[in-house]
Enzyme design. Structure first.
Site, mmCIF file in Angstrom:
data_model
loop_
_atom_site.group_PDB
_atom_site.id
_atom_site.type_symbol
_atom_site.label_atom_id
_atom_site.label_comp_id
_atom_site.label_asym_id
_atom_site.label_seq_id
_atom_site.Cartn_x
_atom_site.Cartn_y
_atom_site.Cartn_z
ATOM 1 N N HIS A 75 -15.594 -55.967 15.593
ATOM 2 C CA HIS A 75 -15.803 -54.596 16.061
ATOM 3 C C HIS A 75 -17.296 -54.287 15.998
ATOM 4 O O HIS A 75 -18.091 -55.111 15.528
ATOM 5 C CB HIS A 75 -14.952 -53.582 15.301
ATOM 6 C CG HIS A 75 -15.252 -53.494 13.836
ATOM 7 N ND1 HIS A 75 -16.436 -53.012 13.348
ATOM 8 C CD2 HIS A 75 -14.516 -53.836 12.747
ATOM 9 C CE1 HIS A 75 -16.423 -53.050 12.039
ATOM 10 N NE2 HIS A 75 -15.275 -53.562 11.638
ATOM 11 N N HIS A 117 -19.625 -54.975 12.979
ATOM 12 C CA HIS A 117 -19.977 -56.356 12.646
ATOM 13 C C HIS A 117 -21.311 -56.773 13.256
ATOM 14 O O HIS A 117 -21.928 -57.734 12.801
ATOM 15 C CB HIS A 117 -18.894 -57.324 13.151
ATOM 16 C CG HIS A 117 -17.637 -57.262 12.357
ATOM 17 N ND1 HIS A 117 -16.402 -57.121 12.932
ATOM 18 C CD2 HIS A 117 -17.415 -57.315 11.022
ATOM 19 C CE1 HIS A 117 -15.476 -57.090 11.983
ATOM 20 N NE2 HIS A 117 -16.069 -57.196 10.825
ATOM 21 N N CYS A 123 -7.039 -53.878 -4.452
ATOM 22 C CA CYS A 123 -7.057 -53.340 -3.080
ATOM 23 C C CYS A 123 -7.134 -54.519 -2.125
ATOM 24 O O CYS A 123 -8.122 -55.264 -2.130
ATOM 25 C CB CYS A 123 -8.242 -52.410 -2.854
ATOM 26 S SG CYS A 123 -8.366 -51.980 -1.087
ATOM 27 N N CYS A 170 -10.114 -54.269 0.396
ATOM 28 C CA CYS A 170 -11.422 -54.666 -0.161
ATOM 29 C C CYS A 170 -11.361 -56.070 -0.731
ATOM 30 O O CYS A 170 -12.398 -56.616 -1.096
ATOM 31 C CB CYS A 170 -11.846 -53.754 -1.309
ATOM 32 S SG CYS A 170 -11.993 -52.018 -0.932
ATOM 33 N N CYS A 206 -7.087 -46.320 -2.137
ATOM 34 C CA CYS A 206 -8.443 -46.770 -1.810
ATOM 35 C C CYS A 206 -9.052 -45.835 -0.760
ATOM 36 O O CYS A 206 -8.493 -45.681 0.335
ATOM 37 C CB CYS A 206 -8.436 -48.197 -1.277
ATOM 38 S SG CYS A 206 -10.045 -48.668 -0.622
ATOM 39 N N HIS A 216 -9.881 -47.700 2.552
ATOM 40 C CA HIS A 216 -8.799 -48.243 3.388
ATOM 41 C C HIS A 216 -7.590 -47.322 3.493
ATOM 42 O O HIS A 216 -6.627 -47.651 4.189
ATOM 43 C CB HIS A 216 -8.381 -49.632 2.883
ATOM 44 C CG HIS A 216 -9.489 -50.624 3.024
ATOM 45 N ND1 HIS A 216 -10.363 -50.900 1.994
ATOM 46 C CD2 HIS A 216 -9.904 -51.344 4.090
ATOM 47 C CE1 HIS A 216 -11.262 -51.776 2.424
ATOM 48 N NE2 HIS A 216 -11.010 -52.054 3.681
ATOM 49 N N LYS A 264 -15.428 -42.623 10.287
ATOM 50 C CA LYS A 264 -15.251 -44.047 10.024
ATOM 51 C C LYS A 264 -14.310 -44.609 11.096
ATOM 52 O O LYS A 264 -13.342 -43.967 11.472
ATOM 53 C CB LYS A 264 -14.607 -44.186 8.639
ATOM 54 C CG LYS A 264 -14.520 -45.601 8.136
ATOM 55 C CD LYS A 264 -13.884 -45.584 6.735
ATOM 56 C CE LYS A 264 -13.215 -46.895 6.416
ATOM 57 N NZ LYS A 264 -14.041 -48.037 6.285
ATOM 58 N N LYS A 285 -8.276 -48.252 12.878
ATOM 59 C CA LYS A 285 -7.234 -48.480 13.878
ATOM 60 C C LYS A 285 -6.263 -47.308 13.908
ATOM 61 O O LYS A 285 -5.789 -46.916 14.970
ATOM 62 C CB LYS A 285 -6.485 -49.776 13.560
ATOM 63 C CG LYS A 285 -7.360 -50.983 13.840
ATOM 64 C CD LYS A 285 -6.549 -52.236 14.100
ATOM 65 C CE LYS A 285 -7.486 -53.401 14.328
ATOM 66 N NZ LYS A 285 -7.634 -54.271 13.157
HETATM 67 N N1 MSP Z 1 -15.482 -61.171 4.327
HETATM 68 C C1 MSP Z 1 -16.264 -60.181 3.706
HETATM 69 C C2 MSP Z 1 -17.717 -60.638 3.571
HETATM 70 C C3 MSP Z 1 -17.898 -61.892 2.782
HETATM 71 S S1 MSP Z 1 -19.583 -62.321 2.650
HETATM 72 C C4 MSP Z 1 -19.613 -63.558 1.559
HETATM 73 C C5 MSP Z 1 -16.245 -58.898 4.526
HETATM 74 N N2 MSP Z 1 -15.878 -58.995 5.799
HETATM 75 S S2 MSP Z 1 -15.803 -57.764 6.813
HETATM 76 O O1 MSP Z 1 -15.330 -58.307 8.048
HETATM 77 O O2 MSP Z 1 -15.055 -56.688 6.245
HETATM 78 O O3 MSP Z 1 -17.272 -57.249 6.983
HETATM 79 C C6 MSP Z 1 -18.308 -58.097 7.470
HETATM 80 C C7 MSP Z 1 -19.632 -57.345 7.548
HETATM 81 O O4 MSP Z 1 -19.515 -56.270 8.467
HETATM 82 C C8 MSP Z 1 -20.046 -56.723 6.213
HETATM 83 O O5 MSP Z 1 -21.449 -56.804 6.049
HETATM 84 C C9 MSP Z 1 -19.622 -55.276 6.369
HETATM 85 O O6 MSP Z 1 -20.351 -54.397 5.570
HETATM 86 C C10 MSP Z 1 -19.956 -55.075 7.828
HETATM 87 N N3 MSP Z 1 -19.233 -53.938 8.391
HETATM 88 C C11 MSP Z 1 -17.907 -53.754 8.509
HETATM 89 N N4 MSP Z 1 -17.682 -52.557 9.097
HETATM 90 C C12 MSP Z 1 -18.866 -51.960 9.378
HETATM 91 C C13 MSP Z 1 -19.263 -50.793 10.037
HETATM 92 N N5 MSP Z 1 -18.399 -49.904 10.520
HETATM 93 N N6 MSP Z 1 -20.592 -50.597 10.186
HETATM 94 C C14 MSP Z 1 -21.533 -51.490 9.777
HETATM 95 N N7 MSP Z 1 -21.197 -52.583 9.142
HETATM 96 C C15 MSP Z 1 -19.876 -52.823 8.870
HETATM 97 O O7 MSP Z 1 -16.599 -57.864 3.984
#
Ligand code: MSP
Length: 473
Positions: free
Chosen positions: A18, A21, A124, A127, A143, A146, A293, A296
């Site tokens: 999304h 990321h 959680c 998380c 949480c 979430h 935030k 889905k």
């Molecule tokens: N799998 C773990 C990370 C492990 S690193 C050893 C994870 N995955 S995640 O898919 O939830 O998030 C991946 C990255 O995307 C993280 O840096 C997270 O903070 C970032 N983001 C997820 N949603 C976000 C937003 N809405 N905005 C900006 N960054 C976001 O956490």
């Protein structure tokens, strides 16, 4: 020349990428390009986090075999990262056999810092985190990130004795050996560290079969965060290879929600292995959709591919590197996106390029042989990882040059044959200023920088045949 190592968080593969990321990748890519421009050699890791409950349960729910599910979604991330124009060097998947074997070696190095105990408490799944009773009470059992009630767990685990490392981690943060950005988050981490209990680092395989087996104990798999964090060094070949050329990392880029794992558990693992701590952990804020935030259930998740396809990669990079503050939460709306495209990219920059190139063409000016100058103010901002501010700094120059054209009115001078030399000098100066802007823009918008150079630094100065940012897009 120095060797630079940059890392990004590896996303779970429980769904497609999304818009949030994109942040880790864009920021890290900008810093990587900036470092390469200075002549440094950059190693740059990306990848996917494929074990754990979250991925496993999602695959189960969809009725897809977990490995196949992980393969499909990992491929989507790879494709996404490519679409963002990210120049990474290594892509790691935590289901790679090399990674799993190396994780087991790392586990063995945790040695005396591990003990066995039973865990009775909260978890959680969103998380992938063990939650203390205090947090449970503070959040009323749900949480906040979430919106899901915490799960009750009662199981035997291995624990990592965080208390063995608290002093050293605290010192490293306080004296800046491990810099945490932004600063207010460093203070948050110090508070968390003080209260941090030992952490459970395994799960019983009977509860969760999807993970790296604990060495010499088939009944347990590693806690997903241990396996995931280890990626930053297994990708370099640790422990078989000497990683000292790249480790400690120059900077690790993560979102604010996962800073705690990177600033507490990760340093504890590194210190157990006798490895140095990363030089900087840079945590960015969240991308919100219409001020909320993305979720889905609310139905406001923004599809990054749709955004990319609507106005192209440079517009995408522009918006998220300039209008998403490098450290704070920032909002995405289509309205803001379109307005940034039309008013800033198309009007401020696209028109500037077109306008100046046309004025130069009328005087039949040859392309400039301009050597960009290093800019210490810009470098200070870039070195502090405040990319959105560095971008503002560049944009001030774009607007300054627009004002200069308006004030000096070269089209008026062009009417007066006696002032031809003066006119040429003014145009040449402005073309050089634009080439300097292109140089500063290079880490952020490499394609745009290239297009400006092609316009002003080739044999003849000729405006681009199609505008850089067409209005009807
Ligand atoms: N799998 C773990 C990370 C492990 S690193 C050893 C994870 N995955 S995640 O898919 O939830 O998030 C991946 C990255 O995307 C993280 O840096 C997270 O903070 C970032 N983001 C997820 N949603 C976000 C937003 N809405 N905005 C900006 N960054 C976001 O956490």
């Amino acid at each position: 020349m120095s060797k630079i190592y940059l890392t990004t968080a590896i996303p779970y593969v429980n769904g497609a990428p999304h818009i949030g990321h994109a942040m880790d990748y864009l920021i890290a890519d900008t810093f990587a390009r900036y470092q390469k421009e200075r002549g440094n050699e950059v190693r740059f890791q990306v990848g996917t986090d494929e074990h754990g409950n979250k991925n496993y349960k999602k695959a189960e729910k969809l009725g897809i075999p977990i490995q196949q599910f992980a393969d499909e979604n990992s491929a989507k991330f790879k494709e996404f990262i490519k679409k963002l124009g990210v120049e990474y060097t290594d892509f790691i998947r935590t289901t790679d056999k090399d990674h799993e074997r190396r994780c087991q070696e790392i586990w063995k190095r945790l040695g005396d810092h591990i003990y066995r105990d039973s865990y009775e408490g909260w978890y959680c799944e969103g998380c992938e985190r063990f939650v203390t009773q205090k947090e449970y009470d503070e959040n009323g059992g749900t949480c906040p990130d979430h919106n899901k009630p915490y799960d009750k767990l009662k199981e035997d685990n291995y624990y990592l004795r965080i208390s063995d490392f608290k002093g050293e981690i605290k010192r490293a943060i306080e004296d800046g050996a491990m810099q945490i950005l932004p600063e207010f988050r460093a203070r948050e981490v110090l508070r968390l560290l003080e209260d941090s209990p030992d952490v459970s680092i395994s799960r019983p395989a009977e509860h969760l079969p999807w993970g790296v087996p604990v060495p010499d104990d088939d009944s347990q798999v590693m806690y997903v965060w241990v396996d995931a964090l280890a990626n930053y060094i297994t990708v370099l070949g640790y422990p078989e290879k000497d990683i000292s050329d790249y480790w400690p990392a120059t900077a690790q880029f993560v979102g604010k929600d996962i800073l705690r794992f990177h600033a507490i558990i990760w340093p504890a693992i590194l210190l157990s292995c006798g490895l140095p701590l990363p030089k900087t952990i840079c945590s960015h804020g969240f991308i919100l959709a219409n001020g909320q935030k993305m979720s889905k259930s609310i139905g406001n998740v923004v599809d990054p591919i749709e955004v990319l396809d609507s106005k192209g990669l440079s517009a995408f990079r522009y918006y998220f590197l300039r209008h998403a503050d490098s450290f704070a939460d920032s909002d995405f709306t289509w309205e803001k996106y379109n307005s940034a495209y039309n008013n800033e990219l198309a009007n401020d920059l696209g028109n500037l390029v077109q306008r100046l190139a046309n004025l130069c063409k009328k005087q039949d000016l040859p392309g400039r042989d301009y050597q960009p100058k290093r800019d210490s103010e810009y470098e200070t901002i870039m070195d502090s990882f405040y990319f959105s501010r560095a971008f503002d700094y560049i944009w001030d120059k774009v607007q300054g040059l627009n004002r200069e054209i308006d004030n000096k009115k070269p089209w008026e001078l062009a009417k007066d044959a006696d002032r031809h030399t003066e006119l040429v000098m003014i145009l040449e100066e402005m073309a050089d200023e634009l080439l300097q802007i292109a140089y500063l823009l290079k880490p952020f918008l490499p394609d745009v920088s290239e297009a400006i150079s092609a316009t002003f630094a080739n044999e003849k100065i000729l405006p681009p045949t199609t505008p850089l940012f067409p209005k009807d897009k």
